[in-house]
Design an enzyme around this catalytic site. Structure first.
Site, PDB file in Angstrom:
ATOM      1  N   LYS A 193       0.848  -1.187   0.000  1.00  0.00           N
ATOM      2  CA  LYS A 193       0.000   0.000   0.000  1.00  0.00           C
ATOM      3  C   LYS A 193       0.888   1.243   0.000  1.00  0.00           C
ATOM      4  O   LYS A 193       1.793   1.383   0.833  1.00  0.00           O
ATOM      5  CB  LYS A 193      -0.869  -0.039   1.255  1.00  0.00           C
ATOM      6  CG  LYS A 193      -2.187   0.673   1.128  1.00  0.00           C
ATOM      7  CD  LYS A 193      -3.022   0.323   2.350  1.00  0.00           C
ATOM      8  CE  LYS A 193      -4.302   1.092   2.403  1.00  0.00           C
ATOM      9  NZ  LYS A 193      -4.956   0.963   3.696  1.00  0.00           N
TER      10      LYS A 193
HETATM   11  C1  E4P Z   1      -8.279   1.965   3.678  1.00  0.00           C
HETATM   12  O1  E4P Z   1      -7.555   1.073   3.278  1.00  0.00           O
HETATM   13  C2  E4P Z   1      -8.135   2.623   4.975  1.00  0.00           C
HETATM   14  O2  E4P Z   1      -7.477   1.760   5.869  1.00  0.00           O
HETATM   15  C3  E4P Z   1      -9.452   2.949   5.628  1.00  0.00           C
HETATM   16  O3  E4P Z   1     -10.560   2.539   4.866  1.00  0.00           O
HETATM   17  C4  E4P Z   1      -9.544   4.341   6.180  1.00  0.00           C
HETATM   18  O4  E4P Z   1     -10.802   4.504   6.780  1.00  0.00           O
HETATM   19  P1  E4P Z   1     -11.114   5.668   7.854  1.00  0.00           P
HETATM   20  O5  E4P Z   1     -11.398   6.916   7.087  1.00  0.00           O
HETATM   21  O6  E4P Z   1     -12.341   5.168   8.560  1.00  0.00           O
HETATM   22  O7  E4P Z   1      -9.900   5.775   8.725  1.00  0.00           O
END
Ligand code: E4P
Length: 246
Positions: A83
Site C-alpha cells: 500500500k
Molecule cells: C483503507 O484502506 C483505509 O485503511 C481505511 O478505509 C480508512 O478509513 P477511515 O477513514 O475510517 O480511517
C-alpha cells in the site's frame, strides 16, 4: 463486489473470516499501531488466516524508501499487496514495484485525476476514501462511481476498492457504484448482517418447533428480536415493545 475487512485486530479478522465472506484485509499504519502488535507478525498472521489480498502500507515518504520497504513487506507473504500513498513518490514506487510483479494498492485517493494517475502507474487497486470525502461535505460514493466509470471507459484494469466505509448504506452504494471491492470495518460487518425480521422469524420457528408433539418443555430462542426487554418485531414485521404489540 468482493469484501475486505479494514482492521489489524486478529480477533476481528478471525470472526468475520469464519463467515466465509472475506477476499482480503486492508491495514494502515494507524490500524497496525492501534493493534499494539509487531507489523510483520500481524501481517503474516492475517495472511495465513485469510489468504487473498492483504494490504500492508509503507511509511517512507521518498520513492527509494518506499521501494525498499515495499520489496521487504512483499517478501513477508505471497498475499501481501503493498500500500502506497497517492503522492509523486508513491506513484514512482508503484511503477517500479508493479514492473517487478508486486501487487500495489494506492491509498488516500480523493479525486478522479488522482485515480487516473495511479492506474497509469500500474496500481492493482485504487482506494478512494468515501467516508472522508463525505466528512468534508462532498459525495464519497459519487467519487467511487466516477472513478469506476472512467476506468471502464479507458479499459483500465486497476480495481476500485471503496475505502473509509462508515455504515451499511455505504456498502450498498459502493456496490451500486460499481466498486470491485469494499473494505469494511468490523463494526459495519456486524451491522450488515442484522435484521429484526431475521431474529423474529428465527424465534417464531424455534417456538413452533418446541411446540411439536413429543418436544421437551424448554423453549430455545435466538438472541434478540421479540425479547421483551428490547422490543423488536413479530415474525410478520409488526413492532412489539415490552412484550406487547404496539
Ligand atoms: C483503507 O484502506 C483505509 O485503511 C481505511 O478505509 C480508512 O478509513 P477511515 O477513514 O475510517 O480511517
Amino acid at each position: 463486489m468482493q469484501f475486505f475487512i479494514d482492521t489489524a485486530i486478529i480477533d476481528e479478522v478471525r470472526e468475520i473470516n469464519a463467515w466465509g465472506v472475506l477476499s482480503g484485509v486492508t491495514t494502515n499504519p494507524s490500524l497496525v499501531a492501534s493493534s499494539g502488535r509487531d507489523f510483520r507478525e500481524v501481517i503474516q498472521e492475517i495472511a495465513q488466516l485469510v489468504g487473498g489480498a492483504i494490504s500492508a502500507e509503507v511509511t517512507a515518504l521518498d520513492a527509494e524508501g518506499m521501494i525498499k520497504e515495499g520489496r521487504e513487506v512483499a517478501g513477508w507473504s505471497d498475499h501481501v499487496v503493498v500500500k502506497l500513498p497517492l503522492t509523486p513518490a508513491g506513484l514512482q514506487a508503484c511503477k517500479t514495484l508493479s514492473s517487478e510483479g508486486i501487487k500495489t494498492n494506492i491509498t488516500l485517493c480523493f479525486s478522479v485525476p488522482q485515480a487516473l494517475l495511479a492506474a497509469r502507474a500500474g496500481a492493482t487497486y485504487i482506494s478512494p476514501f468515501a467516508g472522508r470525502v463525505d466528512d468534508i461535505g462532498w459525495d464519497g460514493i459519487e467519487l467511487v462511481r466516477q472513478i469506476k466509470e472512467a476506468y471502464v471507459l479507458g479499459d483500465i484494469q486497476t480495481k476500485v476498492l471503496a475505502a473509509s466505509i462508515r455504515h451499511p448504506q455505504h456498502v450498498v452504494q459502493a456496490a451500486l457504484a460499481g466498486a470491485d471491492v469494499a473494505t469494511v470495518p468490523y463494526k459495519v460487518f456486524t451491522q450488515m448482517i442484522k435484521h429484526p425480521l431475521t431474529q423474529a422469524g428465527l424465534d417464531a420457528f424455534l417456538k413452533d418447533w418446541a411446540k411439536r408433539a413429543g418436544a421437551s418443555p424448554e423453549t430455545p430462542s435466538s438472541e434478540a428480536g421479540t425479547n421483551p426487554q428490547q422490543g423488536g418485531v413479530t415474525a410478520q414485521g409488526e413492532p412489539v415493545q415490552g412484550g406487547q404489540k404496539q
